[in-house]
Design a protein around this motif. Structure first.
Motif, short mmCIF file in Angstrom:
data_model
loop_
_atom_site.label_atom_id
_atom_site.label_comp_id
_atom_site.label_asym_id
_atom_site.label_seq_id
_atom_site.Cartn_x
_atom_site.Cartn_y
_atom_site.Cartn_z
N VAL A 1 0.86 -1.18 0.00
CA VAL A 1 0.00 0.00 0.00
C VAL A 1 0.90 1.23 0.00
O VAL A 1 1.79 1.36 0.85
CB VAL A 1 -0.94 0.00 1.22
N ASP A 2 0.68 2.12 -0.96
CA ASP A 2 1.58 3.27 -1.12
C ASP A 2 1.20 4.42 -0.19
O ASP A 2 0.28 4.31 0.64
CB ASP A 2 1.65 3.72 -2.57
N GLU A 3 1.90 5.54 -0.34
CA GLU A 3 1.72 6.69 0.56
C GLU A 3 0.34 7.32 0.45
O GLU A 3 -0.08 8.05 1.36
CB GLU A 3 2.78 7.77 0.26
N THR A 4 -0.36 7.07 -0.65
CA THR A 4 -1.70 7.62 -0.84
C THR A 4 -2.79 6.64 -0.45
O THR A 4 -3.95 6.86 -0.75
CB THR A 4 -1.90 8.07 -2.30
N MET A 5 -2.38 5.52 0.20
CA MET A 5 -3.30 4.47 0.65
C MET A 5 -3.83 3.61 -0.49
O MET A 5 -4.80 2.88 -0.33
CB MET A 5 -4.48 5.06 1.45
N GLU A 6 -3.17 3.67 -1.65
CA GLU A 6 -3.59 2.86 -2.79
C GLU A 6 -2.83 1.53 -2.81
O GLU A 6 -1.60 1.51 -2.68
CB GLU A 6 -3.32 3.61 -4.10
N PRO A 7 -3.54 0.40 -2.94
CA PRO A 7 -2.85 -0.88 -3.04
C PRO A 7 -2.18 -1.04 -4.41
O PRO A 7 -2.72 -0.63 -5.44
CB PRO A 7 -3.97 -1.90 -2.87
N ARG A 8 -0.98 -1.63 -4.39
CA ARG A 8 -0.23 -1.87 -5.61
C ARG A 8 0.29 -3.31 -5.59
O ARG A 8 0.63 -3.84 -4.54
CB ARG A 8 0.94 -0.90 -5.74
N TYR A 9 0.36 -3.90 -6.75
CA TYR A 9 0.80 -5.29 -6.88
C TYR A 9 1.88 -5.32 -7.94
O TYR A 9 1.60 -5.14 -9.14
CB TYR A 9 -0.38 -6.18 -7.26
N GLU A 10 3.13 -5.50 -7.50
CA GLU A 10 4.26 -5.39 -8.40
C GLU A 10 5.28 -6.49 -8.11
O GLU A 10 5.19 -7.17 -7.09
CB GLU A 10 4.92 -4.02 -8.25
N ARG A 11 6.25 -6.62 -8.99
CA ARG A 11 7.29 -7.62 -8.78
C ARG A 11 8.00 -7.41 -7.45
O ARG A 11 8.29 -6.29 -7.06
CB ARG A 11 8.30 -7.58 -9.93
N MET A 12 8.26 -8.51 -6.77
CA MET A 12 8.80 -8.46 -5.42
C MET A 12 10.10 -7.66 -5.35
O MET A 12 10.29 -6.82 -4.45
CB MET A 12 9.04 -9.89 -4.93
N VAL A 13 10.99 -7.89 -6.27
CA VAL A 13 12.28 -7.19 -6.26
C VAL A 13 12.07 -5.69 -6.38
O VAL A 13 12.69 -4.90 -5.65
CB VAL A 13 13.19 -7.71 -7.39
N LYS A 14 11.19 -5.29 -7.27
CA LYS A 14 10.92 -3.86 -7.48
C LYS A 14 10.31 -3.24 -6.23
O LYS A 14 10.69 -2.12 -5.83
CB LYS A 14 9.97 -3.69 -8.67
N VAL A 15 9.39 -3.95 -5.58
CA VAL A 15 8.73 -3.42 -4.38
C VAL A 15 9.74 -3.20 -3.26
O VAL A 15 9.77 -2.15 -2.63
CB VAL A 15 7.61 -4.37 -3.91
#
Length: 218
Positions: A88-102
């Motif tokens: 969950v990013d700084e704006t409270m939005e969930p994101r689903y991305e590659r583990m390494v990138k996260v």
């Protein structure tokens, strides 16, 4: 075990506030074909297989949302993928991305929040510094810097018990004597020499920091 390719993400097993993001969160899965099947943590993901989840129902899912124990998505479910991480990013939005990138992104954000907290310490803005430390810890719990700053603030506030607890929490990364020296430097920058080891100690506990560590270590 079940293949992640058969699943979609419909929520996450946490309830967050703006003070506890950005952070990685454990997803709640729904079977794409058997939509009555929901899978809750704790579980592990090995390669492309979901292992040992808690099988539940949509009724339980909705009840947990109402009880504010989990967060459900508003919008379309997200197809699950191996080697991806939900955060969950700084704006409270969930994101689903590659583990390494996260992990790279969150480490960078934690570093930036820590630098901003240092600036707030120099400006004697303690609440702002502590809020930034909390965000840095949420983003990357093994970043030593924000823990040191929080301990320095506790010394400045004459809450030595709290500073000691933070030192003990991070002892796996830094010897306590070194941690205490760095925290003392932060306290001095705020204009107050830290108490000696023999001085009186505060009775309050740093529950916020303890909870943050428990969350990121889970």
């Amino acid at each position: 075990m079940i293949s992640v390719h058969e699943l979609q993400i419909v929520g996450y097993a946490d309830v967050l506030t703006k003070s506890t993001v950005p952070t990685i969160v454990p997803p709640v899965f729904q079977h794409i074909k058997k939509k009555e099947e929901f899978y809750f943590p704790p579980f592990s993901i090995k390669e492309d297989m979901l292992c040992n989840p808690t099988l539940s129902t949509e009724k339980d899912f909705d009840a947990l949302i109402q009880a504010e124990r989990i967060t459900g998505f508003i919008g379309e479910p997200i197809p699950a993928q191996p080697d991806f991480e939900l955060w969950v990013d700084e704006t409270m939005e969930p994101r689903y991305e590659r583990m390494v990138k996260v992990h790279e992104k969150l480490k960078a954000l934690s570093k930036q929040y820590t630098a901003d907290a240092e600036t707030m310490i120099d400006q004697k803005k303690i609440p702002e510094a502590e809020a930034l430390c909390n965000k840095a810890i949420s983003a990357h719990g093994n970043n030593l810097g924000p823990w040191v700053i929080k301990a320095g603030i506790r010394l400045f506030q004459k809450k030595k018990d709290n500073a000691d607890m933070l030192a003990e929490t991070m002892a796996h990364l830094c010897p306590e004597y070194a941690f205490n020296l760095m925290a003392g430097e932060v306290s001095n920058r705020l204009g107050h020499a830290p108490d000696s080891p023999m001085a009186g100690i505060a009775s309050e506990t740093d529950e916020d920091a303890e909870k943050l560590f428990e969350d990121v270590a889970a």
